[in-house]
Design a protein around this motif. Sequence first.
Motif, PDB file in Angstrom:
ATOM      1  N   THR A  13      -1.878 -10.235   5.184  1.00 16.47           N
ATOM      2  CA  THR A  13      -0.359  -9.644   4.568  1.00 16.47           C
ATOM      3  C   THR A  13      -0.320  -8.274   3.630  1.00 16.47           C
ATOM      4  OG1 THR A  13      -0.035 -12.295   5.446  1.00 16.47           O
ATOM      5  CG2 THR A  13       1.243 -10.940   4.118  1.00 16.47           C
ATOM      6  N   ALA A  14      -1.212  -8.403   2.785  1.00 17.48           N
ATOM      7  CA  ALA A  14      -1.237  -7.947   1.420  1.00 17.48           C
ATOM      8  C   ALA A  14      -1.722  -6.313   2.009  1.00 17.48           C
ATOM      9  CB  ALA A  14      -1.770  -7.657   0.519  1.00 17.48           C
ATOM     10  N   ASP A  63       2.236  -0.116   4.957  1.00 19.19           N
ATOM     11  CA  ASP A  63       3.539   0.052   4.988  1.00 19.19           C
ATOM     12  C   ASP A  63       4.524   1.185   4.403  1.00 19.19           C
ATOM     13  OD1 ASP A  63       3.593  -1.021   7.814  1.00 19.19           O
ATOM     14  OD2 ASP A  63       4.308  -3.073   6.776  1.00 19.19           O
ATOM     15  N   SER A  64       4.068   0.967   2.835  1.00 19.07           N
ATOM     16  CA  SER A  64       4.532   1.467   1.926  1.00 19.07           C
ATOM     17  C   SER A  64       3.689   2.101   1.728  1.00 19.07           C
ATOM     18  CB  SER A  64       4.325   0.672   0.670  1.00 19.07           C
ATOM     19  OG  SER A  64       3.025   0.436   0.230  1.00 19.07           O
ATOM     20  N   SER A 109      -1.358  -5.322   5.323  1.00 19.51           N
ATOM     21  CA  SER A 109      -0.133  -4.319   5.945  1.00 19.51           C
ATOM     22  C   SER A 109       1.100  -4.248   5.437  1.00 19.51           C
ATOM     23  CB  SER A 109       0.138  -5.894   6.714  1.00 19.51           C
ATOM     24  OG  SER A 109       0.727  -6.555   5.920  1.00 19.51           O
ATOM     25  N   GLN A 110       1.058  -4.578   3.762  1.00 21.63           N
ATOM     26  CA  GLN A 110       2.440  -3.849   3.400  1.00 21.63           C
ATOM     27  C   GLN A 110       2.591  -2.960   2.367  1.00 21.63           C
ATOM     28  OE1 GLN A 110       3.159  -7.487   0.959  1.00 21.63           O
ATOM     29  NE2 GLN A 110       4.538  -8.507   2.419  1.00 21.63           N
ATOM     30  N   ARG A 111       0.955  -2.874   2.506  1.00 24.97           N
ATOM     31  CA  ARG A 111       0.497  -1.674   1.231  1.00 24.97           C
ATOM     32  C   ARG A 111       0.324   0.380   2.539  1.00 24.97           C
ATOM     33  NH1 ARG A 111      -5.392  -0.219  -0.247  1.00 24.97           N
ATOM     34  NH2 ARG A 111      -4.755   1.635  -1.255  1.00 24.97           N
TER      35      ARG A 111
END
Length: 126
Positions: A109-110, A116-117, A112-114
Amino acid sequence: MSGSDIAGLIAAGVFAVLVALLAVPIVKLGRVFDELRSSIRTLSDGATPLMDEVTSTVSTTHEQLKRVDGIAANVSDATANVSALSSLVAATIGSPLVKVASFTYGVRTAWSQREDSSRPSGRRSR
């Protein structure tokens, strides 16, 4: 011969006829008893091997049931052992496995968020 002698002779004749009339059913009853005795003997001769066979069958069935009871006891013991083993595996590996799964989910999750950002969103600049 006097009258009493003749009366006695007639009474003896009537008694002889009565005995003869009663003898016929008694003789027939004797034959019935003979037939009954022979029928019982035949039935007994036929029933004896049958009882021996039933006794043998019951003995064999009893032995087979003893074997089935032994097998059922072994299956019951094996089921208890498998249940205890699965409980042990669940207690030993289950908790750490859940923690590892949670950790990897958090990392994914972390990550994939990284990603995305780091990508630009919206319009592209020229």
